[in-house]
Design a protein around this motif. Structure first.
Motif, mmCIF file in Angstrom:
data_model
loop_
_atom_site.group_PDB
_atom_site.id
_atom_site.type_symbol
_atom_site.label_atom_id
_atom_site.label_comp_id
_atom_site.label_asym_id
_atom_site.label_seq_id
_atom_site.Cartn_x
_atom_site.Cartn_y
_atom_site.Cartn_z
ATOM 1 N N TYR A 37 0.835 -1.199 -0.053
ATOM 2 C CA TYR A 37 -0.206 -0.130 0.042
ATOM 3 C C TYR A 37 0.996 1.162 0.105
ATOM 4 N N ARG A 38 0.346 2.232 -0.429
ATOM 5 C CA ARG A 38 1.068 3.589 -0.422
ATOM 6 C C ARG A 38 0.158 4.637 0.384
ATOM 7 N N GLN A 39 0.734 5.694 0.933
ATOM 8 C CA GLN A 39 -0.116 6.674 1.506
ATOM 9 C C GLN A 39 0.609 7.931 1.426
ATOM 10 N N PRO A 41 0.184 12.153 2.883
ATOM 11 C CA PRO A 41 -0.277 12.852 3.651
ATOM 12 C C PRO A 41 -1.387 13.336 3.370
ATOM 13 N N GLY A 42 -2.677 13.148 4.027
ATOM 14 C CA GLY A 42 -4.029 13.904 3.731
ATOM 15 C C GLY A 42 -4.484 13.406 2.798
ATOM 16 N N LYS A 43 -4.175 12.048 2.211
ATOM 17 C CA LYS A 43 -4.904 11.171 1.339
ATOM 18 C C LYS A 43 -5.232 9.963 1.967
ATOM 19 N N GLN A 44 -6.253 9.067 1.471
ATOM 20 C CA GLN A 44 -6.382 7.602 1.897
ATOM 21 C C GLN A 44 -5.356 6.796 1.561
ATOM 22 N N ARG A 45 -5.176 5.941 2.201
ATOM 23 C CA ARG A 45 -4.215 4.858 1.994
ATOM 24 C C ARG A 45 -4.672 4.095 0.517
ATOM 25 N N GLU A 46 -3.903 3.776 -0.118
ATOM 26 C CA GLU A 46 -4.282 3.065 -1.630
ATOM 27 C C GLU A 46 -3.269 1.702 -1.918
ATOM 28 N N LEU A 47 -4.297 0.698 -2.213
ATOM 29 C CA LEU A 47 -3.625 -0.420 -2.417
ATOM 30 C C LEU A 47 -2.946 -0.378 -3.818
ATOM 31 N N VAL A 48 -1.732 -0.837 -3.801
ATOM 32 C CA VAL A 48 -0.728 -0.679 -5.124
ATOM 33 C C VAL A 48 -0.765 -1.839 -5.725
ATOM 34 N N ALA A 49 -0.498 -3.030 -5.009
ATOM 35 C CA ALA A 49 -0.193 -4.261 -5.573
ATOM 36 C C ALA A 49 -0.594 -5.548 -4.726
ATOM 37 N N ILE A 50 -1.149 -6.455 -5.274
ATOM 38 C CA ILE A 50 -1.305 -7.770 -4.053
ATOM 39 C C ILE A 50 -0.798 -8.916 -4.832
ATOM 40 N N ILE A 51 -0.589 -9.884 -3.962
ATOM 41 C CA ILE A 51 -0.118 -11.295 -4.713
ATOM 42 C C ILE A 51 -0.581 -12.223 -3.981
ATOM 43 N N THR A 52 -0.925 -13.333 -4.530
ATOM 44 C CA THR A 52 -1.452 -14.522 -3.569
ATOM 45 C C THR A 52 -0.427 -15.336 -3.311
ATOM 46 N N TYR A 93 5.180 3.678 1.499
ATOM 47 C CA TYR A 93 5.168 2.457 1.073
ATOM 48 C C TYR A 93 4.968 1.347 2.270
ATOM 49 N N SER A 94 3.965 0.804 2.468
ATOM 50 C CA SER A 94 3.953 -0.171 3.564
ATOM 51 C C SER A 94 3.533 -1.522 2.984
ATOM 52 N N CYS A 95 4.022 -2.407 3.450
ATOM 53 C CA CYS A 95 3.781 -4.063 3.080
ATOM 54 C C CYS A 95 2.573 -4.177 4.259
ATOM 55 N N LEU A 111 -1.131 -8.176 9.154
ATOM 56 C CA LEU A 111 0.051 -7.231 9.666
ATOM 57 C C LEU A 111 0.717 -6.237 9.032
ATOM 58 N N TRP A 112 0.890 -5.213 9.363
ATOM 59 C CA TRP A 112 1.430 -3.830 8.652
ATOM 60 C C TRP A 112 2.959 -3.778 9.157
ATOM 61 N N GLY A 113 3.625 -3.402 7.749
ATOM 62 C CA GLY A 113 4.985 -2.939 8.214
ATOM 63 C C GLY A 113 4.917 -1.537 8.663
ATOM 64 N N PRO A 114 6.187 -1.123 9.034
ATOM 65 C CA PRO A 114 6.141 0.359 9.756
ATOM 66 C C PRO A 114 6.133 1.238 8.619
ATOM 67 N N GLY A 115 6.474 0.917 7.092
ATOM 68 C CA GLY A 115 6.393 1.929 6.228
ATOM 69 C C GLY A 115 7.735 2.178 5.614
ATOM 70 N N ALA A 116 7.983 2.402 4.348
ATOM 71 C CA ALA A 116 9.188 2.937 3.875
ATOM 72 C C ALA A 116 8.936 4.193 3.083
ATOM 73 N N PRO A 117 9.498 5.343 3.246
ATOM 74 C CA PRO A 117 9.408 6.630 2.323
ATOM 75 C C PRO A 117 9.830 6.444 1.047
ATOM 76 N N VAL A 118 9.152 6.623 -0.064
ATOM 77 C CA VAL A 118 9.857 6.998 -1.373
ATOM 78 C C VAL A 118 9.490 8.216 -1.788
ATOM 79 N N THR A 119 10.371 8.957 -2.368
ATOM 80 C CA THR A 119 10.377 10.137 -2.849
ATOM 81 C C THR A 119 11.026 10.227 -4.157
ATOM 82 N N VAL A 120 10.310 10.806 -5.180
ATOM 83 C CA VAL A 120 10.371 10.940 -6.515
ATOM 84 C C VAL A 120 10.392 12.304 -7.123
#
Length: 122
Positions: A37-39, A41-52, A93-95, A111-120
């Motif tokens: 997922y990614r989030q 600030p000020g916006k809803q968290r978004e599902l980016v990709a999922i794998i079974t 980005y959070s797993c 379970l959520w990961g703590p999050g990893a910031p990505v800046t482009v």
């Protein structure tokens, strides 16, 4: 107890690539779906990709053909390879992993990961 640790975030110029990793460790009984997922600030968290568990994947339309989710079941790890990055990909980005632990092997939870910031940016 199970923990998730993410790595691979950081700064990259537009058009660049990054690979995120998320490792699950601890008293794991089974791992089912794994997601990123990614989030912003000020916006809803978004599902980016999922794998079974058997490797089937789905993506949000905005990242299709540029991002690839994969997993290594032997290492309890999920990856997100991001290419042709755009500034709008800037987010934390959070797993998110669906699993059961050895204390309650029949009780799945997410379970959520703590999050990893990505800046482009340039």
């Amino acid at each position: 107890q199970v923990q998730l640790v993410e790595s691979g975030g950081g700064w990259v110029q537009p058009g660049g690539s990054l690979r995120l990793s998320c490792v699950a460790s601890g008293s794991i009984s089974s791992i089912n779906e794994m997601a990123w997922y990614r989030q912003v600030p000020g916006k809803q968290r978004e599902l980016v990709a999922i794998i079974t568990s058997d490797g089937k994947s789905n993506y949000v339309d905005s990242v299709k053909d540029r991002f690839t989710i994969s997993r290594d079941n032997a290492k309890n790890t999920v990856y997100l390879q991001m290419t042709s990055l755009k500034p709008e990909a800037t987010a934390v980005y959070s797993c998110n992993v669906g699993l059961a632990d050895t204390h309650s092997p029949d009780a799945d939870y997410w379970l959520w990961g703590p999050g990893a910031p990505v800046t482009v940016s340039s």
